[in-house]
Motif scaffolding. Structure first.
Motif, PDB file in Angstrom:
ATOM      1  N   PRO A 144      74.864 -24.634  23.844  1.00  0.00           N
ATOM      2  CA  PRO A 144      74.143 -25.873  23.514  1.00  0.00           C
ATOM      3  C   PRO A 144      73.820 -26.000  22.030  1.00  0.00           C
ATOM      4  CG  PRO A 144      73.174 -24.821  25.443  1.00  0.00           C
ATOM      5  CD  PRO A 144      74.214 -23.876  24.927  1.00  0.00           C
ATOM      6  N   LEU A 204      84.188 -22.407  16.682  1.00  0.00           N
ATOM      7  CA  LEU A 204      84.961 -21.287  17.210  1.00  0.00           C
ATOM      8  C   LEU A 204      84.128 -20.559  18.272  1.00  0.00           C
ATOM      9  CD1 LEU A 204      87.120 -19.355  14.820  1.00  0.00           C
ATOM     10  CD2 LEU A 204      85.873 -18.026  16.448  1.00  0.00           C
ATOM     11  N   ASP A 205      84.713 -20.292  19.431  1.00  0.00           N
ATOM     12  CA  ASP A 205      83.999 -19.527  20.457  1.00  0.00           C
ATOM     13  C   ASP A 205      84.957 -18.493  21.038  1.00  0.00           C
ATOM     14  OD1 ASP A 205      81.222 -20.218  22.337  1.00  0.00           O
ATOM     15  OD2 ASP A 205      82.691 -18.747  23.090  1.00  0.00           O
ATOM     16  N   ARG A 206      84.400 -17.323  21.348  1.00  0.00           N
ATOM     17  CA  ARG A 206      85.270 -16.252  21.870  1.00  0.00           C
ATOM     18  C   ARG A 206      85.731 -16.545  23.297  1.00  0.00           C
ATOM     19  NH1 ARG A 206      80.480 -11.772  22.574  1.00  0.00           N
ATOM     20  NH2 ARG A 206      79.414 -12.921  24.196  1.00  0.00           N
ATOM     21  N   PHE A 220      86.359 -22.530  27.497  1.00  0.00           N
ATOM     22  CA  PHE A 220      85.427 -23.319  28.331  1.00  0.00           C
ATOM     23  C   PHE A 220      86.185 -24.068  29.406  1.00  0.00           C
ATOM     24  CE2 PHE A 220      81.188 -23.446  26.132  1.00  0.00           C
ATOM     25  CZ  PHE A 220      81.479 -22.438  25.231  1.00  0.00           C
ATOM     26  N   ARG A 241      82.960 -21.862  30.834  1.00  0.00           N
ATOM     27  CA  ARG A 241      82.778 -20.422  30.959  1.00  0.00           C
ATOM     28  C   ARG A 241      81.424 -20.150  31.630  1.00  0.00           C
ATOM     29  NH1 ARG A 241      78.579 -21.314  28.481  1.00  0.00           N
ATOM     30  NH2 ARG A 241      78.028 -20.974  26.317  1.00  0.00           N
ATOM     31  N   LYS A 244      77.767 -18.515  32.139  1.00  0.00           N
ATOM     32  CA  LYS A 244      76.739 -18.100  31.167  1.00  0.00           C
ATOM     33  C   LYS A 244      75.536 -17.625  31.974  1.00  0.00           C
ATOM     34  CE  LYS A 244      73.657 -18.049  27.937  1.00  0.00           C
ATOM     35  NZ  LYS A 244      73.467 -16.787  27.267  1.00  0.00           N
ATOM     36  N   CYS A 261      72.196 -17.471  33.196  1.00  0.00           N
ATOM     37  CA  CYS A 261      71.072 -18.388  32.955  1.00  0.00           C
ATOM     38  C   CYS A 261      70.581 -18.901  34.308  1.00  0.00           C
ATOM     39  CB  CYS A 261      71.556 -19.564  32.107  1.00  0.00           C
ATOM     40  SG  CYS A 261      70.253 -20.720  31.608  1.00  0.00           S
ATOM     41  N   ALA A 262      69.284 -19.226  34.393  1.00  0.00           N
ATOM     42  CA  ALA A 262      68.778 -19.830  35.631  1.00  0.00           C
ATOM     43  C   ALA A 262      69.217 -21.287  35.730  1.00  0.00           C
ATOM     44  CB  ALA A 262      67.255 -19.733  35.668  1.00  0.00           C
ATOM     45  N   TRP A 279      67.554 -23.946  34.371  1.00  0.00           N
ATOM     46  CA  TRP A 279      66.390 -24.820  34.535  1.00  0.00           C
ATOM     47  C   TRP A 279      66.166 -25.540  33.214  1.00  0.00           C
ATOM     48  CZ3 TRP A 279      61.918 -22.879  31.782  1.00  0.00           C
ATOM     49  CH2 TRP A 279      60.812 -23.750  31.837  1.00  0.00           C
ATOM     50  N   ALA A 296      75.748 -19.816  15.750  1.00  0.00           N
ATOM     51  CA  ALA A 296      75.262 -20.299  17.053  1.00  0.00           C
ATOM     52  C   ALA A 296      75.833 -19.416  18.148  1.00  0.00           C
ATOM     53  CB  ALA A 296      75.685 -21.759  17.254  1.00  0.00           C
ATOM     54  N   HIS A 350      71.844  -9.900  30.418  1.00  0.00           N
ATOM     55  CA  HIS A 350      71.852 -10.444  29.060  1.00  0.00           C
ATOM     56  C   HIS A 350      70.476 -10.201  28.431  1.00  0.00           C
ATOM     57  CE1 HIS A 350      73.934 -12.566  25.967  1.00  0.00           C
ATOM     58  NE2 HIS A 350      72.971 -13.457  25.816  1.00  0.00           N
ATOM     59  N   GLU A 361      62.326 -20.203  28.271  1.00  0.00           N
ATOM     60  CA  GLU A 361      63.127 -21.422  28.105  1.00  0.00           C
ATOM     61  C   GLU A 361      63.775 -21.391  26.715  1.00  0.00           C
ATOM     62  OE1 GLU A 361      60.868 -25.068  27.895  1.00  0.00           O
ATOM     63  OE2 GLU A 361      62.652 -26.294  28.239  1.00  0.00           O
ATOM     64  N   LEU A 398      66.068 -25.882  25.360  1.00  0.00           N
ATOM     65  CA  LEU A 398      65.397 -26.912  24.561  1.00  0.00           C
ATOM     66  C   LEU A 398      65.263 -26.489  23.092  1.00  0.00           C
ATOM     67  CD1 LEU A 398      63.963 -29.652  24.332  1.00  0.00           C
ATOM     68  CD2 LEU A 398      61.854 -28.533  25.081  1.00  0.00           C
TER      69      LEU A 398
HETATM   70  C1  LIG Z   1      69.187 -14.487  32.564  1.00  0.00           C
HETATM   71  C2  LIG Z   1      68.771 -15.632  31.669  1.00  0.00           C
HETATM   72  C3  LIG Z   1      68.234 -16.778  32.230  1.00  0.00           C
HETATM   73  C4  LIG Z   1      67.885 -17.864  31.408  1.00  0.00           C
HETATM   74  N1  LIG Z   1      67.404 -19.003  32.002  1.00  0.00           N
HETATM   75  C5  LIG Z   1      67.092 -20.065  31.226  1.00  0.00           C
HETATM   76  C6  LIG Z   1      66.698 -21.299  31.831  1.00  0.00           C
HETATM   77  O1  LIG Z   1      66.671 -21.434  33.048  1.00  0.00           O
HETATM   78  N2  LIG Z   1      66.374 -22.350  31.016  1.00  0.00           N
HETATM   79  C7  LIG Z   1      66.426 -22.231  29.643  1.00  0.00           C
HETATM   80  O2  LIG Z   1      66.096 -23.201  28.945  1.00  0.00           O
HETATM   81  N3  LIG Z   1      66.827 -21.083  29.050  1.00  0.00           N
HETATM   82  C8  LIG Z   1      67.189 -20.009  29.802  1.00  0.00           C
HETATM   83  N4  LIG Z   1      67.637 -18.866  29.212  1.00  0.00           N
HETATM   84  C9  LIG Z   1      67.825 -18.853  27.751  1.00  0.00           C
HETATM   85  C10 LIG Z   1      69.088 -19.653  27.393  1.00  0.00           C
HETATM   86  O3  LIG Z   1      70.178 -19.201  28.169  1.00  0.00           O
HETATM   87  C11 LIG Z   1      69.440 -19.513  25.904  1.00  0.00           C
HETATM   88  O4  LIG Z   1      68.278 -19.683  25.140  1.00  0.00           O
HETATM   89  C12 LIG Z   1      70.496 -20.538  25.485  1.00  0.00           C
HETATM   90  O5  LIG Z   1      71.715 -20.278  26.132  1.00  0.00           O
HETATM   91  C13 LIG Z   1      70.696 -20.509  23.971  1.00  0.00           C
HETATM   92  O6  LIG Z   1      71.802 -21.337  23.633  1.00  0.00           O
HETATM   93  P1  LIG Z   1      72.721 -20.969  22.375  1.00  0.00           P
HETATM   94  O7  LIG Z   1      73.675 -22.089  22.227  1.00  0.00           O
HETATM   95  O8  LIG Z   1      71.880 -20.569  21.241  1.00  0.00           O
HETATM   96  O9  LIG Z   1      73.496 -19.623  22.794  1.00  0.00           O
HETATM   97  P2  LIG Z   1      74.528 -19.360  24.005  1.00  0.00           P
HETATM   98  O10 LIG Z   1      74.337 -20.341  25.086  1.00  0.00           O
HETATM   99  O11 LIG Z   1      74.378 -17.907  24.317  1.00  0.00           O
HETATM  100  O12 LIG Z   1      75.935 -19.618  23.352  1.00  0.00           O
HETATM  101  C14 LIG Z   1      76.484 -18.727  22.422  1.00  0.00           C
HETATM  102  C15 LIG Z   1      77.993 -18.891  22.385  1.00  0.00           C
HETATM  103  O13 LIG Z   1      78.502 -18.081  21.333  1.00  0.00           O
HETATM  104  C16 LIG Z   1      79.696 -17.460  21.736  1.00  0.00           C
HETATM  105  N5  LIG Z   1      79.868 -16.233  20.951  1.00  0.00           N
HETATM  106  C17 LIG Z   1      79.116 -15.116  20.993  1.00  0.00           C
HETATM  107  N6  LIG Z   1      79.600 -14.192  20.127  1.00  0.00           N
HETATM  108  C18 LIG Z   1      80.678 -14.759  19.524  1.00  0.00           C
HETATM  109  C19 LIG Z   1      81.596 -14.305  18.540  1.00  0.00           C
HETATM  110  N7  LIG Z   1      81.535 -13.084  17.985  1.00  0.00           N
HETATM  111  N8  LIG Z   1      82.588 -15.142  18.166  1.00  0.00           N
HETATM  112  C20 LIG Z   1      82.689 -16.393  18.715  1.00  0.00           C
HETATM  113  N9  LIG Z   1      81.849 -16.862  19.658  1.00  0.00           N
HETATM  114  C21 LIG Z   1      80.840 -16.050  20.041  1.00  0.00           C
HETATM  115  C22 LIG Z   1      79.480 -17.202  23.221  1.00  0.00           C
HETATM  116  O14 LIG Z   1      80.715 -17.090  23.914  1.00  0.00           O
HETATM  117  C23 LIG Z   1      78.675 -18.431  23.664  1.00  0.00           C
HETATM  118  O15 LIG Z   1      79.511 -19.450  24.182  1.00  0.00           O
HETATM  119  C24 LIG Z   1      68.016 -17.776  30.011  1.00  0.00           C
HETATM  120  C25 LIG Z   1      68.547 -16.603  29.443  1.00  0.00           C
HETATM  121  C26 LIG Z   1      68.925 -15.542  30.264  1.00  0.00           C
HETATM  122  C27 LIG Z   1      69.505 -14.305  29.635  1.00  0.00           C
END
Ligand SMILES: Cc1cc2nc3c(=O)[nH]c(=O)nc-3n(C[C@H](O)[C@H](O)[C@H](O)COP(=O)(O)OP(=O)(O)OC[C@H]3O[C@@H](n4cnc5c(N)ncnc54)[C@H](O)[C@@H]3O)c2cc1C
Length: 370
Positions: A13, A32-34, A37, A39, A41, A43-44, A46, A143, A249, A283, A286
């Protein structure tokens, strides 16, 4: 050589929302993502209503062919203990599947992307960056979640920080499992550990079940999770065999002091890479989106000059985003005896469940937050 103005590392996100806003403003952005999609993840899944509002997502439209479970009640209590059900007249949250949600946001961003390739090298190059030896960028947006390589570049002590560790399983139930599972879809359940160092959840989203447990200490996570599965099996008819495939995670929660450095020369961090999840509820979606939009605004205002001092307003913005979020669960910071007392007495009190656990810690609708 692939060239771009801004390289966004990670398509969750945070990455796709930041990229989308920059693309809309006419910047040359590459993401760029490893992973490829859609994919999975861990997460709950919510989300609170502000997520839909900020993203300008129409629930009707998003729900076409995707899971969007409306929630108007929560069950809260103690694992193996008493619980209360708190009901609301309106929808107070939604359940989504990250498999669908993240894919939707990434497609909607319209960003040029390379998927299935991890970032493995980041080098300074002519005042900008050379990534994986083949991509040239002037600015990096980290990100990539908790283990983001850009966060490591900016000095994050990955592996040595205080983190929330969690395990989660999400799966489609077959007809027989749906029949046996007594969990109502519009009422997720949150059960706290007796030591108040974490909680487990049970979340039915249409035909999917999501079960998980997160804790503030790493010790015995699997044991706590197995115990939680036994408990929900007894209370809700969830067959422990159903939830065999847990993924683990970790993530950092937002802290006023001692957080990650989120800005450097030609680089900034958004979402989990910056460690922004809410300290009580976990959370993170957001704050990931809020930080992504803030970062995009800062990048656009920098007008192509990406030196650290031009990006600093983003760090200041993050501080106010985190403001008021750095309280821990009070019981979790107290002695274990007080924690047990608060846990056993207060969690099952319907006033405390509604006004503190839900409206202050989880939904953030309390007009007088601590
Ligand atoms: C078990 C669990 C339950 C959760 N439940 C909730 C919930 O219900 N509601 C909520 O709001 N939050 C929840 N969270 C937190 C939420 O999942 C994260 O805060 C959110 O995903 C953050 O988004 P992001 O885009 O920063 O990172 P991510 O969603 O983690 O995305 C990171 C992306 O970077 C990519 N990436 C990583 N390393 C590399 C690399 N070296 N090269 C290229 N790409 C890479 C990954 O493939 C991934 O697609 C939960 C977390 C966990 C662990």
């Amino acid at each position: 050589m692939e060239r771009c103005e801004v390289l966004v590392v990670g398509g969750g996100p945070a990455g796709s929302v930041c990229a989308g806003k920059l693309v809309q403003a006419g910047l040359d952005v590459l993401l760029l993502d490893r992973e490829v999609f859609p994919r999975p993840k861990p997460c709950a899944g919510w989300i609170t209503p502000p997520v839909l509002e900020i993203l300008k997502l129409d629930p009707e439209e998003y729900g076409q062919g995707r899971v969007l479970q409306a929630i108007n009640a929560f069950r809260t209590g103690l694992i193996h203990g008493a619980e209360v059900c708190t009901r609301y007249d309106a929808i107070v949250s939604f359940g989504i599947r990250r498999y669908e949600f993240d894919h939707f946001l990434l497609q909607r961003s319209g960003v040029r992307r390379i998927l299935g390739e991890p970032v493995f090298s980041l080098e300074r190059h002519h005042g900008g960056w050379l990534v994986n030896g083949s991509i040239s960028a002037r600015l990096l947006v980290g990100a990539g979640g908790h283990f983001c390589p850009v966060a490591r570049l900016l000095g994050a002590p990955v592996g040595r920080e205080d983190v929330v560790v969690a395990q989660v399983a999400e799966f489609a139930m077959n007809r027989e499992q749906q029949r046996l599972c007594r969990v109502p879809a519009e009422t997720p359940a949150l059960y706290f550990c007796r030591d108040m160092k974490g909680y487990g959840w049970l979340f039915r989203k249409e035909g999917f079940l999501n079960v998980g447990l997160g804790r503030m200490d790493r010790a015995d996570l699997s044991r706590h999770r197995r115990d939680f599965c036994t408990f929900i099996g007894e209370r809700w008819g969830v067959d422990p065999g159903m939830v065999d495939h847990f993924q683990g995670h970790a993530y950092r929660v937002c802290q006023r002091r001692g957080g990650r450095t989120c800005v450097g020369d030609g680089a900034l961090l958004v979402g989990d890479a910056a460690g922004l999840a809410h300290p009580q509820s976990g959370e993170g979606i957001l704050p990931a989106i809020e930080s992504a939009l803030l970062a995009a605004d800062t990048i656009l205002a920098a007008g192509g000059d990406y030196r650290r001092d031009r990006l600093e307003p983003y760090a200041a913005g993050l501080t106010s985003l985190c403001g008021g979020k750095s309280m821990k669960i009070p019981a979790a910071t107290s002695s274990s005896a007080i924690a047990r007392f608060l846990g056993s007495r207060l969690l099952c009190n319907s006033w405390f469940a509604r006004h503190v656990v839900l409206e202050r810690w989880f939904l953030h609708t309390d007009p007088h937050p601590a």
